[in-house]
Each structure stands twice: as C-alpha cells, then as structure tokens.
Design a protein around this motif. Structure first.
Motif, PDB file in Angstrom:
ATOM      1  N   SER A 195      48.977  49.130  37.166  1.00 19.89           N
ATOM      2  CA  SER A 195      47.506  49.189  37.600  1.00 19.89           C
ATOM      3  C   SER A 195      47.132  47.790  38.208  1.00 19.89           C
ATOM      4  O   SER A 195      47.960  46.697  38.183  1.00 19.89           O
ATOM      5  CB  SER A 195      46.748  48.996  36.047  1.00 19.89           C
ATOM      6  N   ILE A 196      46.230  47.643  39.081  1.00 18.40           N
ATOM      7  CA  ILE A 196      45.818  46.647  39.665  1.00 18.40           C
ATOM      8  C   ILE A 196      44.500  45.830  39.030  1.00 18.40           C
ATOM      9  O   ILE A 196      43.487  46.516  39.220  1.00 18.40           O
ATOM     10  CB  ILE A 196      45.547  47.158  41.172  1.00 18.40           C
ATOM     11  N   THR A 197      44.882  44.483  39.030  1.00 16.63           N
ATOM     12  CA  THR A 197      43.438  43.856  38.369  1.00 16.63           C
ATOM     13  C   THR A 197      42.778  43.321  39.490  1.00 16.63           C
ATOM     14  O   THR A 197      41.620  43.344  39.402  1.00 16.63           O
ATOM     15  CB  THR A 197      44.209  42.912  37.392  1.00 16.63           C
ATOM     16  N   HIS A 198      43.420  42.654  40.462  1.00 10.57           N
ATOM     17  CA  HIS A 198      42.657  42.347  41.391  1.00 10.57           C
ATOM     18  C   HIS A 198      42.931  42.731  42.638  1.00 10.57           C
ATOM     19  O   HIS A 198      44.261  42.254  43.222  1.00 10.57           O
ATOM     20  CB  HIS A 198      42.698  40.707  41.425  1.00 10.57           C
ATOM     21  N   PRO A 199      42.523  43.543  43.403  1.00  9.56           N
ATOM     22  CA  PRO A 199      42.939  44.373  44.612  1.00  9.56           C
ATOM     23  C   PRO A 199      42.931  43.498  45.717  1.00  9.56           C
ATOM     24  O   PRO A 199      41.693  42.826  45.767  1.00  9.56           O
ATOM     25  CB  PRO A 199      42.352  45.682  44.698  1.00  9.56           C
ATOM     26  N   SER A 200      43.968  43.615  46.731  1.00  4.13           N
ATOM     27  CA  SER A 200      43.438  42.773  48.141  1.00  4.13           C
ATOM     28  C   SER A 200      42.593  43.732  48.767  1.00  4.13           C
ATOM     29  O   SER A 200      42.226  44.830  48.783  1.00  4.13           O
ATOM     30  CB  SER A 200      44.766  43.141  48.886  1.00  4.13           C
ATOM     31  N   LYS A 201      41.824  42.977  49.610  1.00  6.14           N
ATOM     32  CA  LYS A 201      40.799  43.512  50.813  1.00  6.14           C
ATOM     33  C   LYS A 201      41.548  44.229  51.554  1.00  6.14           C
ATOM     34  O   LYS A 201      40.468  44.979  52.247  1.00  6.14           O
ATOM     35  CB  LYS A 201      39.929  42.197  51.352  1.00  6.14           C
TER      36      LYS A 201
END
Ligand SMILES: C[S@@+](CC[C@H](N)C(=O)[O-])C[C@H]1O[C@@H](n2cnc3c(N)ncnc32)[C@H](O)[C@@H]1O
Length: 366
Positions: free
Chosen positions: A52-58
């Motif tokens: 899972s991705i907690t802080h996705p990249s822009k």
C-alpha cells in the motif's frame, strides 16, 4: 514494513535501503512512503513489492490497464509519461557517466505517443485462450486489448483462428495490412521507403518513431561517404533509408529470413548500391578495409570484443551506434572512445511504458 523510496533503478523499480542492504521495490516512486512485502532476500540485496502507498508521489498516475503487473510487459504505467521520458534521459546520462566514464550531456529525448505504438506481438495459445504469459510463469492470461498494441492488432484479436501455440501478429505502419502467423506477408513503410516483412524477420516495433530514428541516422551522415557498413542490418531497413547519401552499402545480419527480406527490399525500392551478407558480424568484419562510415545496431548484448577490435582496426571516419540498451552502449563507448570523439548521444523513447530505451550515438575518429 514502511519504507521511503530514494530513487528509481534502471528497470524502473524504487530503491530504498534496509539494514544496509539495497532494496528494490516494484511499483514505487521516488519520495513515496510505501508499505512493502519482502519477496526475496540475499546477502547484499532485497526485493520487495508494494502493498500500500502511505504518501503517493505527485508523479503517480492511476493505472489504466487491468493486466499491469500481471503480464510484465509494462513497468512504468504508474508514472506520468513526461516523467518517464525524464527518467530515461537521466538513465542514459548516468550510465554513460558511471560505466562509460564519459562526461557528455545527452540530447533531449525524442518521444512519441505513449500507447498503441507496437506493430508486432507474440501471443500464446492454450485450449481456447489467447494471451500473454503471466509474469515469470508459463500460465497464459487471456488478453482482449493491450494498450501497447496498434489498434489494428487489438481489433483483430477476437478473429484469430489458429491452431498454433504461438501466434505472431504484425501490422503495417500505415495500418492497412496485417500478418497473422504464416498467412500473407506484409509490406510496411518508413517515410517513402517500402519494406517487405515476413513473420520471423526483425523490424523496429514502434510505428510512430522509427522514421524519427532513421532520420537522425540520415542527419548524422554529415557528408557524402564512399562505403558504408550497415552491421546488424536486419531487413536492410537503415541501409535502404540512407542509400542515396553514400556510394555503396554492405549490410550484414546472421538471420536468413532478414536477409531474404532485405534482398526483396532493395528490389521493392529499386536500389542498386547495396549488397547483403548473411553471416555473423564478428566472423565477417575482418574482411573489410577502406570503409569510411559504419552503422551498428546490435541486439541488447551490444558489440562483442572481436567486433570492437576490428572496428578500431578498420578505423572509419564516422561510426553511428544505434543501441537498445544504454548499459552495453556505455560499456562499448568506454573502449571506442580511445580512438573516437563522442559527438552526440540522443535517447529515443521507442518503448514507452517499459523501462527500455533506444539511443543513437555519433562517433568521429580523433
Ligand atoms: C536491433 S536489430 C537491428 C536491425 C536493423 N538495423 C533495423 O533497424 O531494423 C539487431 C539485428 O542483429 C542481428 N544479429 C544479432 N546477432 C548478430 C550477429 N552476431 N551477427 C550478425 N547479426 C546479428 C539480428 O538478427 C537483428 O536483425
């Protein structure tokens, strides 16, 4: 376990470090904080997948393909396309610096449409299912539309009626004809040149960018040359495309089907200054001298040692090196640069949404 991704590796995987080991994470972008599951651990490296991705990249985008990470064909569909182009430009630059020990600024990458560019596919068949192998296995996953493929191919998947286990489909670059296994051959084109193509022959797969690549080869031929060697010539496509710029061309390729098509292609284009040899480059290259221009377009493994030695022996004024693997290109340039100045390197994104990158390098004798 949660990790922060530092950068992308050459295969488009995220890199992080765990307990002083380098860790490669599938489907993760620089700056992202992701929850991972370790899939392999060795003494010096770890492989993991993103859970899972907690802080996705822009720079992350929504994946538009249901087979992504299943078939293994694409590796960068979760990254904005402009960022993919930047990644590839940087990758060529860094490999040239680290492997090639070359301090040269590569040109801006040439890119085209990101989808529906492939004019060739190999499908596998079992019972009534047609599709790709699932990543890392021989299990077939049924495919009814692949975003990489020319729409003419996609539109015809449902009409395939073949008993063979392997089905090769090719479309002509103008979208007007289709080859399915041994039924018919096709005539395709690059610019104003026509090419006869049979099932087993090599041909550049990107229907949009091959003309740009070959135009760059033309542009790199800076003056009229006498004799040009077109090494790893495939179906003679480059030699034919540049035949008006030189007195003679000799093309060498070790694949019989390629050379048979190449012989037909010179007739198809009414060209009479090209000869083809069906043999290994490394076994034939020592029979040439007085060559002023050499074009090489080797497979991913790059140039073998014998060929490199003979290239330096023949000592042509100019070498144009087309490469589909910047790592082997960098290795080869490290040796060729003893006698040659590297004038320019231009990456060409012939394989969008995958980590692969084509490039063209122009070398001039010192
Ligand atoms: C990347 S393709 C280039 C084809 C062509 N230049 C084009 O643009 O379509 C590489 C070619 O190298 C040929 N090849 C691979 N190893 C070879 C060798 N040792 N000697 C001669 N040809 C080889 C393959 O058959 C293939 O056609």
């Amino acid at each position: 376990m949660k990790v922060t991704i530092e950068k992308l590796d050459n295969f488009g995987r995220g890199i992080t470090h765990i307990n002083n080991k380098i860790c490669f994470v599938d489907n993760a972008l620089p700056g992202e904080v992701v929850e991972i599951e370790i899939t392999k651990e060795k003494s010096k490296l770890i492989e993991a997948k993103t859970i899972s991705i907690t802080h996705p990249s822009k720079d992350r985008i929504e994946v538009d393909c249901p087979y992504y990470n299943v078939c293994g064909g694409c590796s960068l569909r979760h990254l904005r396309y402009d960022k993919e182009n930047e990644f590839k430009e940087r990758k060529v630059q860094e490999l040239l610096k680290h492997i090639g020990k070359l301090d040269i600024k590569v040109n801006k990458i040439i890119s085209g449409p990101e989808n529906n560019y492939r004019n060739k596919v190999t499908f596998h068949k079992s019972k009534n299912m047609i599709g790709y192998y699932q990543k890392g296995t021989r299990n077939i996953i049924s495919i009814d539309n692949c975003l990489l493929l020319d729409n003419v191919i996609n539109d015809n998947i449902k009409n395939i009626n073949s008993d063979s286990y392997e089905i090769i489909i090719r479309s002509s670059n103008d979208g007007n004809s289709l080859l399915i296994n041994d039924i018919d051959s096709i005539i395709t084109n690059i610019g104003d040149k026509k090419y006869y193509l049979s099932k087993d022959s090599f041909f550049q797969v990107n229907k949009y960018l091959t003309k740009d690549l070959y135009d760059l080869v033309r542009k790199s031929i800076n003056k009229p040359y006498k004799t040009c060697l077109d090494l790893y010539c495939g179906t003679g496509s480059i030699g034919i495309y540049i035949s008006d710029l030189v007195d003679n061309v000799v093309g060498i390729d070790n694949n019989k089907s390629n050379i048979e098509d190449a012989e037909n292609n010179i007739k198809l284009n009414s060209i009479n200054n090209i000869k083809f040899i069906c043999d290994n480059v490394e076994d034939k290259i020592d029979s040439f001298n007085n060559i002023d221009l050499i074009i090489v377009d080797p497979p991913r493994s790059g140039l073998d040692n014998k060929t490199k030695e003979y290239l330096l022996d023949i000592n042509p004024e100019r070498i144009i090196y087309i490469s589909c693997d910047p790592a082997t290109l960098a290795r080869d340039l490290k040796e060729l640069k003893t006698n040659y100045n590297i004038l320019e390197v231009t990456p060409v994104n012939m394989f969008p949404r995958t980590y692969h990158c084509e490039s063209i390098t122009v070398l001039e004798r010192k």
